[in-house]
Design a protein around this motif. Sequence first.
Motif, short mmCIF file in Angstrom:
data_model
loop_
_atom_site.label_atom_id
_atom_site.label_comp_id
_atom_site.label_asym_id
_atom_site.label_seq_id
_atom_site.Cartn_x
_atom_site.Cartn_y
_atom_site.Cartn_z
N PRO A 52 0.96 -1.05 0.00
CA PRO A 52 -0.16 0.07 -0.04
C PRO A 52 0.89 1.32 0.15
N ALA A 53 0.12 2.34 -0.67
CA ALA A 53 1.02 3.49 -0.80
C ALA A 53 1.62 4.08 0.41
N TRP A 54 0.94 4.26 1.41
CA TRP A 54 1.33 4.76 2.60
C TRP A 54 2.58 4.10 3.29
N ARG A 55 2.44 2.79 2.91
CA ARG A 55 3.76 2.24 3.70
C ARG A 55 4.96 2.27 2.58
N VAL A 56 4.75 2.32 1.23
CA VAL A 56 5.70 2.94 0.53
C VAL A 56 6.38 4.20 1.07
N TYR A 57 5.68 5.06 1.02
CA TYR A 57 6.17 6.42 1.44
C TYR A 57 6.94 6.48 2.81
N LEU A 58 6.27 5.79 3.85
CA LEU A 58 6.73 5.62 5.04
C LEU A 58 7.98 4.98 5.30
N HIS A 59 8.05 3.61 4.79
CA HIS A 59 9.15 2.75 5.22
C HIS A 59 10.40 2.65 3.90
N ILE A 60 9.85 3.09 2.76
CA ILE A 60 10.69 3.02 1.67
C ILE A 60 11.22 4.50 1.15
N VAL A 61 10.17 5.48 0.93
CA VAL A 61 10.70 6.78 0.39
C VAL A 61 11.65 7.32 1.45
N LEU A 62 10.75 7.58 2.81
CA LEU A 62 11.30 8.58 3.71
C LEU A 62 12.98 8.35 3.93
N PRO A 63 13.03 7.00 4.14
CA PRO A 63 14.61 6.46 4.15
C PRO A 63 15.39 7.12 3.12
N ILE A 64 14.88 6.79 1.87
CA ILE A 64 15.54 7.32 0.72
C ILE A 64 15.81 8.79 0.91
N LEU A 65 14.80 9.62 1.34
CA LEU A 65 14.79 10.94 1.21
C LEU A 65 15.69 11.54 2.48
N ARG A 66 16.45 10.52 3.24
CA ARG A 66 17.03 11.01 4.45
C ARG A 66 17.91 12.19 4.21
N PRO A 67 18.94 12.03 3.10
CA PRO A 67 19.72 13.38 3.01
C PRO A 67 18.91 14.86 2.63
N THR A 68 17.84 14.52 2.05
CA THR A 68 17.05 15.73 1.70
C THR A 68 16.41 16.03 3.17
N ILE A 69 15.72 15.41 3.76
CA ILE A 69 15.25 15.71 5.14
C ILE A 69 16.19 16.37 5.95
N ILE A 70 17.48 15.88 5.92
CA ILE A 70 18.54 16.45 6.78
C ILE A 70 18.76 17.83 6.35
N THR A 71 19.03 18.16 4.97
CA THR A 71 19.14 19.19 4.57
C THR A 71 18.31 20.33 4.74
N ALA A 72 16.85 19.93 4.50
CA ALA A 72 15.78 20.77 5.10
C ALA A 72 15.76 21.07 6.54
N THR A 73 16.19 19.89 7.37
CA THR A 73 16.13 20.48 8.74
C THR A 73 17.14 21.27 9.15
N VAL A 74 18.50 21.45 8.57
CA VAL A 74 19.58 22.23 8.81
C VAL A 74 19.05 23.36 8.35
#
Lengths: 415, 295, 298
Positions: free
Chosen positions: B196-218
Motif C-alpha cells: 500500500p502507498a502509505w507504507r511505501v512512503y513511510l518505510h521506503i521513500v522517507l529513508p531514501i529521502l534522508r539526506p533531503t530531510i536532513i538538508t531541510a532540517t539544517v
Amino acid sequence: MRRLLTAFLGATALLSIAVTGAHADGKKAEVLHWWTSGGESAAVGELANVFNAAGGQWVDTAIAGGGSTARPVGLNRILGGNPPSAMQFNTGTQMNDLADQGLLRPLDDIAEQGKWKDVLTPAFYNAIQYKGHIYGAPINDHGYNWIFYSKPVFEKAGITEEPKTWDEMFADLNKIKAAGLIPVAVGGQPWELQSMFNNILLGEGGRDIYLKIWKDQDTAAVKTDKFKHVAEIFAKLRNYQDVGSPNRDWNVATGMLIDNKAGIQFMGDWAKGEFIHANKVVGKDFGCILGPGSSTFMMGGDIFVFPILKDAVAADAQTLLANTIMSKDGQLAFNSKKGSIPIRLDVDTSKLDLCAQKGIEAVKDPNRSVLSYDVLAPQDIVQSNTDLIAQYWTNPSMTTDQFVQQWVQLMEQAK
Amino acid sequence: MRTARKRQLSAYVALFPAFVIVLFAYVATVGWNIWISFTDSKLLPVNTFIGTKNYERLFNTARWDISVINVVVFGVLFIAGCLVLGFLLAVALDQRIRFENTFRTIFLYPFAMSFIVTGLVWQWIMNPTLGLQSSADAIGFSWFRFDWIVQNDRAIYVIVLAGIWQSSGLVMAIMLAGLRGIDRELWKATRIDGIPAWRVYLHIVLPILRPTIITATVLLSISVVRVYELVLATTGGGPGISTEVPGKFIMDYLFGRSNIGLATSAATVLFIAVVIVVVPWLYAEYFREKRRGIV
Amino acid sequence: MMSALTNSAQRGRKPARLSPGRVGLYCFLVVSAAFFLLPLYVMVVTSLKAMPEIREGNIFSLPQMWTVEAWSQAWSSACTGLDCGGIRVGFWNSVRILLPSMVLSIFIASMTGYALSFWRVRGANVLFAVLLLGAFIPYQVFIYPLVRIYATIGIYSTLPCIIITHTVFGLPILTLLFRNYYGSLPEELFRAARVDGAGLWQIFFKLMIPMSIPMLVVAAILQVTGIWNDFLFGVVFAGRENLPMTVQLNNIVNSTQGEKLYNVNMAATILTALVPLVVYFGSGRWFVQGITAGAVKG
C-alpha cells in the motif's frame, strides 16, 4: 556549459567596472538621512533647494528606518573609508562615540561665525556639544509630549474643555468610554509606550523629577512617592485602551482619531502629518494638549554631523551645508513642511499652525521646555528602559513597587 | 602515482575558494566577535578590555532569558510544522496533477516576498480588531476567538504560524527535488509487490529521502537561530517583550541600541549553544562514514 | 487516495479518471493554497484601495472604489528620500548584483560540495564543519569585520564587494545542499568515470553538473530570493551607485515619522517580489523526474 560559464564571467567582469569613492567637484555634499515619506521628502526638498541656491549641490542618500538602519550604515561607511559629507543623527548622546574617536569634524569655527550660541536655547546649545566642542548642526525641534484629541469624539462624549489635570482627564476618558468609543488610541510598540510614560512623568511629575531621573541618573528620584503616583496613572490607563493595541503602528492609532473612533493619542508632533494628509484641520477636527499637569514642552530633534573629509573642496561643501542648516531660510523652509518647529529662536513663525505656536511659546521660556529623555540619557539606558515599560504595560500582575525596583536596577547596571 | 597526486591537487584547488572564505569571513568574524564581547564597545567597536562585564549583564537581563525560551519553543514547533507540511505538499505535487506550476508557485511565493510587509499583513489578519476575529464577529460567528497575538503567552504561536507559512514552500521544493530523483523503477516494483502507498512512503521513500530531510532540517534550524524579521514584522517582540528572540536581541543592541559589547556577547553565547548542539551531529553524520573518497 | 498515489506516480501520463482519492488530493491542495494565499489576497485588495478606505480597517473587504494609483506610485513616483522615483530606480542595479552573484555562488558551492562529497582531502570535513557552523551566526554580526577587511583590500563600496559578500553568505547552505545531493547519487557512476580516466574537473563538468539540474534549480531559487530581497548587505557594501531596489522598497515601507501609505507599501512589495516569482513559475520544466533513470542498470 563551459562556454556559457565563460560568457557569464566575462559579462561579470565588464559589469564590475564601477567607479566609486566620493570625489567632490563644486560644492557637492552627499547627505545621508532617513526622511523618506512624502511629507518628509518635501521638507528635505526645501532644504536642498536653499543649499543648491547658495552654490551647493545636494546629493541625496536616503535610508529609511531611522537610527537602527541608517545610522549603522553611515557608521560603517565612515569606518570603511567612504563617508558621506553629512549624516543625520538625533540630538543628544548618539554622536558622542564618534566624536570621541575623532571621526567627526568640529564645527566650532562655523558656530562662532554664525553666532549659534545666541540663537539657540541653552539646552540645545549644550546638546550639540561633546567635551567642549560643537559637532552637530541642528535643523529642527520636535515636540514629543503632545496629546492629540479628536474634536468630534470629545463633542460626542460631552467634553467641552481641554482637561487641565489628570483627575479631569480620567473623568473625560470615562465620558468617552460611556459614549461607546475608545478613550485612548494606544500603539503598543515599546517606544510608543515609553513616550507615553514620559509624557505623563513630565506633565504630572514635573520638570524637576524628570530631569533628576534622565539627566542626573538619580536613582533616589525613582523611589519617591511622586514617581509612584505617575506609574500608577500609567498603569490605570491600561483600562482605557482597546484590545488590538499590541504592536500597533502609531499611524494606525492616529487613524483611529481621524476616523473618530478614539479620543486621545499620546504622540509627538509628527502625528500632525497624518491628520493633514487626511485633510483634517487643527482646531476644527483635532486639537493638541501639552500636559495635563505642567505644560512643559519636551524637545528633541534632528542634527547633522559631519565626518572628517580629506578633500578640501568637499570640506567647503560641508561648511556651506552647515551654514544652510542653521540659516533662517533653511530652517523655516524645512520646518514648515516637516511639522516641527525651527530651532533658531529668531525665525518668523507666524505662519506655522496652532500646535506649533503653542510649542514655540513654551520653548521661549527655559523653564517650560526640557530635552527629551533620549537626548539626555545614553542610548543604552533609554533602550533597556523601553523593555521595562513595555513589560509593565502588558503585565497587569507587575506591581508598581516591582516596576520601581527594576528601573533602579536598570540604571545601576548601565553605569 | 602522478595522476593521484594531480587529483589531490585538483581537489585542493576546488576547495580553495571555500577555504579562503571560511578563513577570512567566518573564522575572522567569530574571532572578532568573541574579542569584542569582552570590550566596552558601545556605538563603535573599541578595544578597551572590560572582562566579563557584558556577560554578567546579559545573564541579568530578563529580555535575554525570555528570548532563549522563545527561540526553543518556536524552533521545535516551526521545524516540525514545516517538515510535515512541506513533505505532504511535495508528495501531493508529485502526483502528476494539473496546474502543477501554479500550485508550486502558490506554495513558494511567501518565500519570495519581503517579510516586513507580509508580516504586517499577518499582524492585521491576526489582530482581534482588524482581522479574522472581527470579520467572523461581523458575520455572526462571535464565538470565534483568534486573538493569540495580543496575549503574552500565546503570541509565540502566531509567529510559528507565520513562519510555517513563509518557509514550508521551500521545504516542499527541496523534498520535491528529492522525490523526483527517485528511480521510477521503484514505483513499479512496489506496485507489483502490492504494497500500500502509505507504507511505501513511510518505510521506503522517507529513508531514501534522508539526506533531503536532513538538508531541510539544517536549513530550517539555521532560520530558527537567526530568526529576526519574522518576529519584528509580526509582533515586534510584543506584547511587551514576550516574543523576543535572540536574533532580535543581537540586532537591536548591535545597531539601534548602540551596545556592540552586549550584542557580541549574546552572539557568542548563541554561537556556543549552536556548536554544542551541531558538532556531535556533524561528527556522526560526516566524520564517521568513510564511504567516499578514493583519491 | 492511497492507490491513486502509487498509480499516478509511476505512470507517465496524467490519470484521466477522477477517483475519490484524486478528489481528496485536490481538496488538500486547494485548502493549503487558500491558507497560503490569504495574506496575498489582503495585500492585493489593500493595494487597490485608497487610504481613507484602508483606515477604516476592513482588511478583507473588496475595495468600494477600485484604484490602481498605488501601483503606479510604487513603481515610479513614490518618495524614497529627496527623489520621488519609486522602486524602479534600483531595478537594473538589482539585476547587475543578482546575475554575477548567483553564478559565482552556485558555481563555487557546487564545486565545493562535489569535492567534499567524492574526494578525500585532509581537513575537508573540518572546513565543512566550520562553514556550516558559520551559517548559524546572525548575519548582521559580520558587518563590522567585513567592512574592515574590504576596506583594507580596497574594494569597499563597489559592485565586486557586494558580489563577494553574497557568495560568502550563500556558501554554507548551498554547499550543504550540493554535498548532500551528490552524496545521494550512486557511487558507481563516479567510479566508472574514474576508471575511464576522467579527472576531477572533467567529471565535474561533464557528469555532475548535468546530473544536478534539480539541485541547481533549488539553489537558483534560494539565491534569487536571498539576493533579490537582500537589503542590508546591499546598502552597506554596494556603494551609492549600485544600490539595489530593496533600498527604495525599504524607504517606502519603513519611513519612521512620516505618513504610511499602506496601499503603496503593498504594491511595492508585490512588485519587488515579481522577479523571484517569475523564476519559481518558470522553473517548472526543470523539475523533471527520472534523471538517473536508465543511467544505472543494476
